[in-house]
Motif scaffolding. Structure first.
Motif, PDB file in Angstrom:
ATOM      1  N   ASP A  17       2.022   6.755  -6.830  1.00 50.56           N
ATOM      2  CA  ASP A  17       1.036   7.777  -7.208  1.00 50.56           C
ATOM      3  C   ASP A  17       1.570   9.178  -6.918  1.00 50.56           C
ATOM      4  O   ASP A  17       1.409  10.096  -7.727  1.00 50.56           O
ATOM      5  CB  ASP A  17      -0.282   7.560  -6.456  1.00 50.56           C
ATOM      6  CG  ASP A  17      -1.011   6.301  -6.891  1.00 50.56           C
ATOM      7  OD1 ASP A  17      -0.660   5.717  -7.937  1.00 50.56           O
ATOM      8  OD2 ASP A  17      -1.945   5.894  -6.167  1.00 50.56           O
ATOM      9  N   ALA A  18       2.215   9.341  -5.768  1.00 50.65           N
ATOM     10  CA  ALA A  18       2.774  10.652  -5.414  1.00 50.65           C
ATOM     11  C   ALA A  18       3.892  11.035  -6.384  1.00 50.65           C
ATOM     12  O   ALA A  18       3.991  12.195  -6.792  1.00 50.65           O
ATOM     13  CB  ALA A  18       3.305  10.626  -3.979  1.00 50.65           C
ATOM     14  N   ALA A  47       3.055   8.272   1.781  1.00 58.61           N
ATOM     15  CA  ALA A  47       2.746   6.838   1.840  1.00 58.61           C
ATOM     16  C   ALA A  47       1.405   6.581   2.532  1.00 58.61           C
ATOM     17  O   ALA A  47       0.855   5.490   2.454  1.00 58.61           O
ATOM     18  CB  ALA A  47       3.855   6.092   2.575  1.00 58.61           C
ATOM     19  N   ASN A  48       0.892   7.603   3.190  1.00 59.27           N
ATOM     20  CA  ASN A  48      -0.372   7.525   3.912  1.00 59.27           C
ATOM     21  C   ASN A  48      -0.302   6.550   5.094  1.00 59.27           C
ATOM     22  O   ASN A  48      -1.265   5.863   5.403  1.00 59.27           O
ATOM     23  CB  ASN A  48      -1.534   7.173   2.968  1.00 59.27           C
ATOM     24  CG  ASN A  48      -2.867   7.574   3.538  1.00 59.27           C
ATOM     25  OD1 ASN A  48      -2.962   8.544   4.278  1.00 59.27           O
ATOM     26  ND2 ASN A  48      -3.904   6.821   3.209  1.00 59.27           N
ATOM     27  N   GLY A  68       0.825  -1.215   0.000  1.00 67.19           N
ATOM     28  CA  GLY A  68       0.000   0.000   0.000  1.00 67.19           C
ATOM     29  C   GLY A  68       0.854   1.258   0.000  1.00 67.19           C
ATOM     30  O   GLY A  68       0.599   2.199  -0.753  1.00 67.19           O
ATOM     31  N   ARG A 103       2.513   1.660  -3.463  1.00 71.03           N
ATOM     32  CA  ARG A 103       1.586   2.178  -4.483  1.00 71.03           C
ATOM     33  C   ARG A 103       1.283   3.659  -4.243  1.00 71.03           C
ATOM     34  O   ARG A 103       1.239   4.456  -5.176  1.00 71.03           O
ATOM     35  CB  ARG A 103       0.291   1.348  -4.486  1.00 71.03           C
ATOM     36  CG  ARG A 103      -0.784   1.866  -5.425  1.00 71.03           C
ATOM     37  CD  ARG A 103      -0.272   1.884  -6.876  1.00 71.03           C
ATOM     38  NE  ARG A 103      -1.049   2.768  -7.716  1.00 71.03           N
ATOM     39  CZ  ARG A 103      -2.026   2.393  -8.513  1.00 71.03           C
ATOM     40  NH1 ARG A 103      -2.369   1.145  -8.598  1.00 71.03           N
ATOM     41  NH2 ARG A 103      -2.659   3.276  -9.257  1.00 71.03           N
ATOM     42  N   ASN A 104       1.089   4.040  -2.984  1.00 70.28           N
ATOM     43  CA  ASN A 104       0.831   5.448  -2.681  1.00 70.28           C
ATOM     44  C   ASN A 104       2.012   6.324  -3.077  1.00 70.28           C
ATOM     45  O   ASN A 104       1.831   7.436  -3.585  1.00 70.28           O
ATOM     46  CB  ASN A 104       0.506   5.626  -1.196  1.00 70.28           C
ATOM     47  CG  ASN A 104      -0.861   5.074  -0.839  1.00 70.28           C
ATOM     48  OD1 ASN A 104      -1.710   4.864  -1.706  1.00 70.28           O
ATOM     49  ND2 ASN A 104      -1.076   4.810   0.438  1.00 70.28           N
TER      50      ASN A 104
END
Length: 148
Positions: free
Chosen positions: A41-42, A63-64, A34, A37-38
């Motif tokens: 996207d960033a 990364a959230n 996760g 992937r974050n």
């Protein structure tokens, strides 16, 4: 680095087969996947270079992760991937994200060129139609150029 992507790059293509067949995917746990992937996207949104600063507080946010401790627990797994590289400028770059971003730029440029060509052809057709209508109204003929 921009906060928002250029409109024609607002959608990141994601090759699911490539991702699910990657060593990174098979090696990482769910939390690291996760975060990975974050960060991809960033990086996509971090135009024009798709680079992320090597700053744990910023990476944690991107990364959230729920906490800096959670980020620290998955960071090594995330950056173990061969796709991430730390540049001499102190930024992280993901080679596949950058390649995909550059390909998207090339495709957009091609679409813009095709649109310009189509627009010019359409303008020529509209001019010819307008000349034809004018000629019909005045009872004259339209001379068509040989090489238009």
């Amino acid at each position: 680095m921009a906060d928002e992507p250029v409109s024609y790059l607002a959608i990141q293509p994601w090759d699911i087969e490539r991702w699910q067949n990657s060593r990174a995917y098979r090696r990482m746990g769910l939390a690291a996947q996760g975060a990975y992937r974050n960060l991809c996207d960033a990086a996509w949104k971090a135009q024009p270079a798709c680079e992320l600063a090597d700053d744990d507080r910023e990476l944690w946010r991107l990364a959230n992760a729920r906490s800096i401790d959670e980020w620290q627990a998955v960071k090594a797994e995330v950056f173990l991937s061969d796709a991430w590289a730390l540049t001499d400028r102190g930024t992280w770059v993901h080679e596949v994200v950058l390649e995909t971003w550059e390909e998207s730029l090339r495709r957009h440029a091609g679409a813009v060129r095709a649109g310009r060509i189509a627009g010019k052809a359409s303008a020529r057709a509209r001019r010819a139609l307008s000349q034809l209508k004018t000629a019909k109204q005045h009872g004259t003929t339209v001379e068509r150029p040989l090489n238009d």
